[in-house]
Design an enzyme around this catalytic site. Sequence first.
Site, PDB file in Angstrom:
ATOM      1  N   ASP A   1      -5.569   1.377  -0.034  1.00  8.46           N
ATOM      2  CA  ASP A   1      -6.804   2.127  -0.242  1.00  8.46           C
ATOM      3  C   ASP A   1      -7.064   2.500  -1.699  1.00  8.46           C
ATOM      4  OD1 ASP A   1      -4.658   3.887  -0.048  1.00  8.46           O
ATOM      5  OD2 ASP A   1      -5.496   5.072   1.596  1.00  8.46           O
TER       6      ASP A   1
ATOM      7  N   ASP B   1       7.768   4.787   2.500  1.00  5.43           N
ATOM      8  CA  ASP B   1       7.286   3.579   3.161  1.00  5.43           C
ATOM      9  C   ASP B   1       7.761   2.360   2.379  1.00  5.43           C
ATOM     10  OD1 ASP B   1       5.820   4.977   5.153  1.00  5.43           O
ATOM     11  OD2 ASP B   1       4.279   5.396   3.658  1.00  5.43           O
TER      12      ASP B   1
ATOM     13  N   ASP C   1       7.342  11.023   2.992  1.00  3.06           N
ATOM     14  CA  ASP C   1       8.108   9.961   3.644  1.00  3.06           C
ATOM     15  C   ASP C   1       8.192   8.767   2.703  1.00  3.06           C
ATOM     16  OD1 ASP C   1       5.484   8.932   3.797  1.00  3.06           O
ATOM     17  OD2 ASP C   1       5.252   9.741   5.811  1.00  3.06           O
TER      18      ASP C   1
HETATM   19  P1  ATP Z   1       1.307  10.794   2.458  1.00  5.29           P
HETATM   20  O1  ATP Z   1       2.392  10.133   3.255  1.00  5.29           O
HETATM   21  O2  ATP Z   1       1.771  11.699   1.390  1.00  5.29           O
HETATM   22  O3  ATP Z   1       0.249  11.410   3.296  1.00  5.29           O
HETATM   23  P2  ATP Z   1       0.704   8.096   1.718  1.00  5.29           P
HETATM   24  O4  ATP Z   1      -0.065   7.554   0.556  1.00  5.29           O
HETATM   25  O5  ATP Z   1       2.125   7.701   1.835  1.00  5.29           O
HETATM   26  O6  ATP Z   1       0.524   9.651   1.649  1.00  5.29           O
HETATM   27  P3  ATP Z   1       0.402   7.025   4.338  1.00  5.29           P
HETATM   28  O7  ATP Z   1      -0.632   7.380   5.360  1.00  5.29           O
HETATM   29  O8  ATP Z   1       1.820   7.354   4.585  1.00  5.29           O
HETATM   30  O9  ATP Z   1      -0.106   7.714   3.008  1.00  5.29           O
HETATM   31  O10 ATP Z   1       0.227   5.481   4.053  1.00  5.29           O
HETATM   32  C1  ATP Z   1       1.127   4.751   3.245  1.00  5.29           C
HETATM   33  C2  ATP Z   1       0.382   3.767   2.379  1.00  5.29           C
HETATM   34  O11 ATP Z   1      -0.312   2.825   3.195  1.00  5.29           O
HETATM   35  C3  ATP Z   1      -0.699   4.363   1.495  1.00  5.29           C
HETATM   36  O12 ATP Z   1      -0.175   4.843   0.287  1.00  5.29           O
HETATM   37  C4  ATP Z   1      -1.621   3.198   1.281  1.00  5.29           C
HETATM   38  O13 ATP Z   1      -1.106   2.324   0.304  1.00  5.29           O
HETATM   39  C5  ATP Z   1      -1.565   2.464   2.607  1.00  5.29           C
HETATM   40  N1  ATP Z   1      -2.643   2.917   3.519  1.00  5.29           N
HETATM   41  C6  ATP Z   1      -2.566   3.899   4.448  1.00  5.29           C
HETATM   42  N2  ATP Z   1      -3.715   4.041   5.116  1.00  5.29           N
HETATM   43  C7  ATP Z   1      -4.556   3.125   4.615  1.00  5.29           C
HETATM   44  C8  ATP Z   1      -5.919   2.763   4.877  1.00  5.29           C
HETATM   45  N3  ATP Z   1      -6.633   3.404   5.825  1.00  5.29           N
HETATM   46  N4  ATP Z   1      -6.458   1.752   4.165  1.00  5.29           N
HETATM   47  C9  ATP Z   1      -5.737   1.101   3.223  1.00  5.29           C
HETATM   48  N5  ATP Z   1      -4.483   1.407   2.914  1.00  5.29           N
HETATM   49  C10 ATP Z   1      -3.883   2.402   3.588  1.00  5.29           C
HETATM   50 MG    MG Z   2       3.436   8.136   3.367  1.00 10.67          MG
END
Ligand code: ATP
Ligand code: MG
Length: 454
Positions: A152, A74, A72
Amino acid sequence: MPMNTNDDTSSEMVSYPELALNVITRDEHTISRKQISDNALKVLYRLQGAGFDAFLVGGGVRDLLLGQRPKDFDIATNATPEQIKHLFRNCRLIGRRFRLAHIMFGRDIIEVATFRGHHQEPSQNVAQQSKEGMLLRDNVYGTVDEDAERRDFTINSMYYNIADYSIHDYARGIDDLEDKLVRLIGDPQTRYREDPVRMLRAIRFAVKLDFDIEEDTAEPIEHMAYLLRDIPAARLYEESLKLLQAGYGLETYHLLREYNLFQQLFPSISEQFTPDYHSQTEQMLDLVLDSTDMRIEEGKRINPAFMFAAMLWYPMLAIAQNLMNQRGFSYYDAVMEASNLILDEQIKTIAIPRRHTATVREIWQLQLRLPRRNGKRAMRLMELNKFRAGFDFLEMRGEVEGGETATLAKWWATFQNAGREMRQAMVNDLDHATPSKSPRRKRPPRKKKSPAKS
Ligand code: ATP
Ligand code: MG
């Protein structure tokens, strides 16, 4: 002009790492607009057009830099949720912990988050911490560099700027991508205490991206794993699906287990764990997670209920066995009672929705019914809604248990593919084969009932 809702000179409770901005210009990286979804681009440009800063961030940037297709896209911006809502008619504001805007394009949802700032004095009541240092509410808006510190991992903290197509890398995420390292931003223990789910995310990204977990990021996990007990079961349910049903479930389970994390999520399953990984429970975990991964790879549908049914079956039987040994339950009653007990226990850590626990029960009950195939029973069983799931699970049990269970699974496989006459013959054979094992119980005629004792 867009405004910054936070003054970054304010004092802070938690000390944050000093991050240095590293700007990677458009001709120094490989991301092109063609790889970004039209909807995400629309949102980025609309925000920019209204005078706001707008960045693609997180997994979108990370995966594009790795040459992978992001799950996705963001977006992060200095527009507040209300300002975002003004700009988009198809916008919904969601979330309690974090307030986020969802821009809806049919089934495609683009998530837009306002930059988050540092938490300040608790009296301000916008960011709250529990005694353990866990963030409870987190709605302080901030600047893009503060936002970067709050993310994170370094590889999740890169921002693709729609204004000049550069990447703003605050935490040397580029270097860690190169070195294939999952590294927390800031002090690992503090960051895990703030949000213990980051431990699960470390494992998830390590497996998904085939990265190592950097030493200092990995070291505290085993001893801090217990903190997951404080996470709401609904959130852990969502996470458990991302961990086990996203294509890398088998490897993820093994790594979670090494770090003492799986044990927190599934306590009654881990009671069955053995040093050589060879209990029936563990064999079943390997089988069901592997088959889930394969189904995802083949683009087939997956059902969480099937996975939970398989994972919890032998732990459930262990409880049932106790009920039979210690409390004289019949096999059937013991399985029914054990099903209740183990599901009640499991939903305390992982809130499996009721519609799924209902299916788990159905799949389990079918295991009791599938051996009884006499008369018209076999045909009737096949008509049941969950027959397919029940049979698929029986086949897995056959692989684990061998013996009668394997024979039974083969019988059902043949029966399903057979024509009418062959089916009839198979059922007839059963009736004549081993009467001692499956006797045709005839109800005694009523009249013969022994007279009441006088
Ligand atoms: P994917 O969507 O492939 O699982 P992602 O890195 O995009 O991986 P998401 O859960 O969509 O993960 O979160 C988007 C972004 O928000 C992350 O890349 C991170 O920068 C931030 N983020 C998400 N969860 C946390 C958390 N628990 N603590 C700190 N930052 C977070
Ligand atoms: Mg994501």
